[in-house]
Design a protein around this motif. Structure first.
Motif, PDB file in Angstrom:
ATOM      1  N   PHE A  40     -39.436 -75.292 -19.010  1.00  7.07           N
ATOM      2  CA  PHE A  40     -37.992 -75.402 -18.818  1.00  7.07           C
ATOM      3  C   PHE A  40     -37.500 -76.776 -19.289  1.00  7.07           C
ATOM      4  CE2 PHE A  40     -34.604 -77.142 -16.128  1.00  7.07           C
ATOM      5  CZ  PHE A  40     -33.574 -76.255 -16.412  1.00  7.07           C
ATOM      6  N   PHE A  41     -38.223 -77.832 -18.908  1.00  2.00           N
ATOM      7  CA  PHE A  41     -37.819 -79.179 -19.298  1.00  2.00           C
ATOM      8  C   PHE A  41     -38.049 -79.414 -20.802  1.00  2.00           C
ATOM      9  CE2 PHE A  41     -38.151 -80.015 -14.706  1.00  2.00           C
ATOM     10  CZ  PHE A  41     -36.949 -80.694 -14.513  1.00  2.00           C
ATOM     11  N   VAL A  42     -39.117 -78.840 -21.361  1.00  2.00           N
ATOM     12  CA  VAL A  42     -39.326 -78.952 -22.813  1.00  2.00           C
ATOM     13  C   VAL A  42     -38.147 -78.331 -23.547  1.00  2.00           C
ATOM     14  CG1 VAL A  42     -40.733 -78.210 -24.767  1.00  2.00           C
ATOM     15  CG2 VAL A  42     -41.847 -79.009 -22.694  1.00  2.00           C
ATOM     16  N   THR A  43     -37.709 -77.157 -23.087  1.00  2.00           N
ATOM     17  CA  THR A  43     -36.554 -76.499 -23.697  1.00  2.00           C
ATOM     18  C   THR A  43     -35.312 -77.380 -23.611  1.00  2.00           C
ATOM     19  OG1 THR A  43     -37.440 -74.320 -23.090  1.00  2.00           O
ATOM     20  CG2 THR A  43     -35.101 -74.445 -23.644  1.00  2.00           C
ATOM     21  N   ALA A  44     -35.074 -77.956 -22.414  1.00  2.00           N
ATOM     22  CA  ALA A  44     -33.881 -78.789 -22.214  1.00  2.00           C
ATOM     23  C   ALA A  44     -33.923 -80.037 -23.090  1.00  2.00           C
ATOM     24  CB  ALA A  44     -33.779 -79.190 -20.740  1.00  2.00           C
ATOM     25  N   PHE A  45     -35.061 -80.755 -23.090  1.00  2.00           N
ATOM     26  CA  PHE A  45     -35.181 -81.978 -23.893  1.00  2.00           C
ATOM     27  C   PHE A  45     -35.031 -81.676 -25.379  1.00  2.00           C
ATOM     28  CE2 PHE A  45     -38.071 -83.597 -20.306  1.00  2.00           C
ATOM     29  CZ  PHE A  45     -36.987 -84.163 -19.641  1.00  2.00           C
ATOM     30  N   SER A  46     -35.709 -80.614 -25.846  1.00  2.00           N
ATOM     31  CA  SER A  46     -35.677 -80.276 -27.276  1.00  2.00           C
ATOM     32  C   SER A  46     -34.286 -79.830 -27.700  1.00  2.00           C
ATOM     33  CB  SER A  46     -36.705 -79.175 -27.579  1.00  2.00           C
ATOM     34  OG  SER A  46     -38.018 -79.602 -27.263  1.00  2.00           O
ATOM     35  N   LEU A  47     -33.628 -79.060 -26.836  1.00  2.00           N
ATOM     36  CA  LEU A  47     -32.297 -78.563 -27.169  1.00  2.00           C
ATOM     37  C   LEU A  47     -31.295 -79.714 -27.253  1.00  2.00           C
ATOM     38  CD1 LEU A  47     -30.482 -76.139 -27.698  1.00  2.00           C
ATOM     39  CD2 LEU A  47     -30.149 -75.931 -25.224  1.00  2.00           C
ATOM     40  N   ILE A  48     -31.349 -80.625 -26.280  1.00  2.00           N
ATOM     41  CA  ILE A  48     -30.443 -81.782 -26.301  1.00  2.00           C
ATOM     42  C   ILE A  48     -30.700 -82.644 -27.535  1.00  2.00           C
ATOM     43  CG2 ILE A  48     -29.865 -83.952 -25.133  1.00  2.00           C
ATOM     44  CD1 ILE A  48     -30.446 -82.492 -22.478  1.00  2.00           C
ATOM     45  N   GLY A  49     -31.968 -82.904 -27.823  1.00  2.00           N
ATOM     46  CA  GLY A  49     -32.312 -83.697 -29.005  1.00  2.00           C
ATOM     47  C   GLY A  49     -31.867 -83.045 -30.290  1.00  2.00           C
TER      48      GLY A  49
END
Length: 333
Positions: free
Chosen positions: A229-238
């Motif tokens: 979930f956090f990988v998705t959030a970090f990657s999406l924001i980046g």
């Protein structure tokens, strides 16, 4: 490619071997029971080899995806697929627990979120570096360079006062020599892609050690789901801040994204759980290290990649280092 392989410590800690009677059908006749246990061992080995094959060929999928989608966007897309898959898996496991199976080891939601955040942060960074490196390096080389984390984990563990096998220092020498043959050119320079994948191996090492810490207080599958979930959030924001992915590119890379997200992260992770239930962890980890071999073979067969004789020699040294790093000390064996 969480290959990475990436979940050896998580699964080994989360999936504690159960008594033989809980894994194999109990057959009254001892010969029949022995025969069934051998079949179970062969089945576990087959699961491990299949997992290594999926993870190895995922390097090809990532390489294809890198041609159409920026690295952060690719990782966001594959991670959300993995998150949904593992969310469903968590729901199935909770349903099974209500029917009498062992309860989840997670006691604190705060620990789960904290572990998911830090493991997701390091996993996201490692995945970005690996995907960025595949822009310019071959899947085969990337597979063997990424496998360096198997040698690095016991080295870092020594500084954290965790005893590792004595042969690990020989593994380091073999790995350094193998990396030199793989990455350093005759003019003593290193390609940017190779450097990114090498840095990715170090970040993967940190991620595995973080998982090794948090998995003692939270459930392994729940931790993996949370970190995705956090990988998705970090990657999406980046990706939204620094990249400009196109719908056409995402469409052209759809097959690669599905393979990396569903098969590599989802199915591969589940197969590893099945492989390690009641099996010798050393044997299973050695079979899983075939990931780098499958990456080289699939890169040559599907993409037509070819390595030089020196690079193949480097691959052989890296594989030897990986295998040696996983063998237990004779006294412990």
């Amino acid at each position: 490619s969480f290959a990475q392989g990436l979940f050896d410590a998580l699964i080994h800690a989360a999936c504690r071997p159960k008594p033989a009677g809980e894994i194999f059908i109990i057959i009254p006749h001892p010969v029949g029971r022995s025969k069934y246990m051998k079949q179970g061992s062969l089945r576990s080995s087959a699961y491990a080899v299949l997992t290594a094959f999926i993870w190895g060929t995922a390097f090809v999928a990532q390489s294809v995806g890198a041609e159409h989608v920026p690295p952060l966007a690719f990782n966001a897309a594959r991670s959300v697929i993995a998150f949904v898959f593992l969310l469903v898996l968590c729901a199935v496991m909770r349903s099974g627990r209500r029917k009498g199976q062992a309860a989840s080891v997670t006691r604190s939601r705060k620990d789960l979120l904290l572990g998911g955040f830090w493991c997701g942060l390091t996993l996201g960074l490692a995945s970005f570096l690996q995907q960025k490196g595949l822009d310019t390096t071959s899947p085969g080389k990337a597979g063997f360079i990424t496998a360096l984390y198997i040698v690095l984990v016991p080295i870092f563990g020594i500084f954290l006062k965790k005893r590792g096998p004595k042969a690990v220092w020989v593994s380091v020498l073999l790995a350094v020599t193998g990396l030199y043959c793989l990455c350093i050119t005759e003019s003593f320079t290193i390609a940017p892609g190779d450097l990114c994948v090498m840095l990715c191996a170090f970040v993967f090492t940190a991620q595995i050690l973080l998982v090794d810490h948090f998995v003692t207080v939270v459930d392994g599958v729940e931790l993996s789901c949370c970190q995705f979930f956090f990988v998705t959030a970090f990657s999406l924001i980046g990706s939204l801040l620094f990249e400009h992915p196109t719908w056409v590119g995402l469409t052209m890379a759809a097959g690669a994204i599905l393979y990396a997200g569903l098969l590599s992260s989802g199915v591969g992770y589940t197969l590893q759980i099945l492989a390690q239930k009641g099996s010798n962890p050393t044997v299973i980890s050695l079979l899983l290290s075939l990931e780098s071999v499958f990456a080289t073979i699939s890169g040559a067969a599907i993409l037509g990649d070819r390595l030089s004789g020196r690079e193949y020699f480097g691959c052989a040294l890296m594989l030897a280092a990986v295998v040696l790093a996983q063998l237990p000390d004779r006294k412990k064996a």
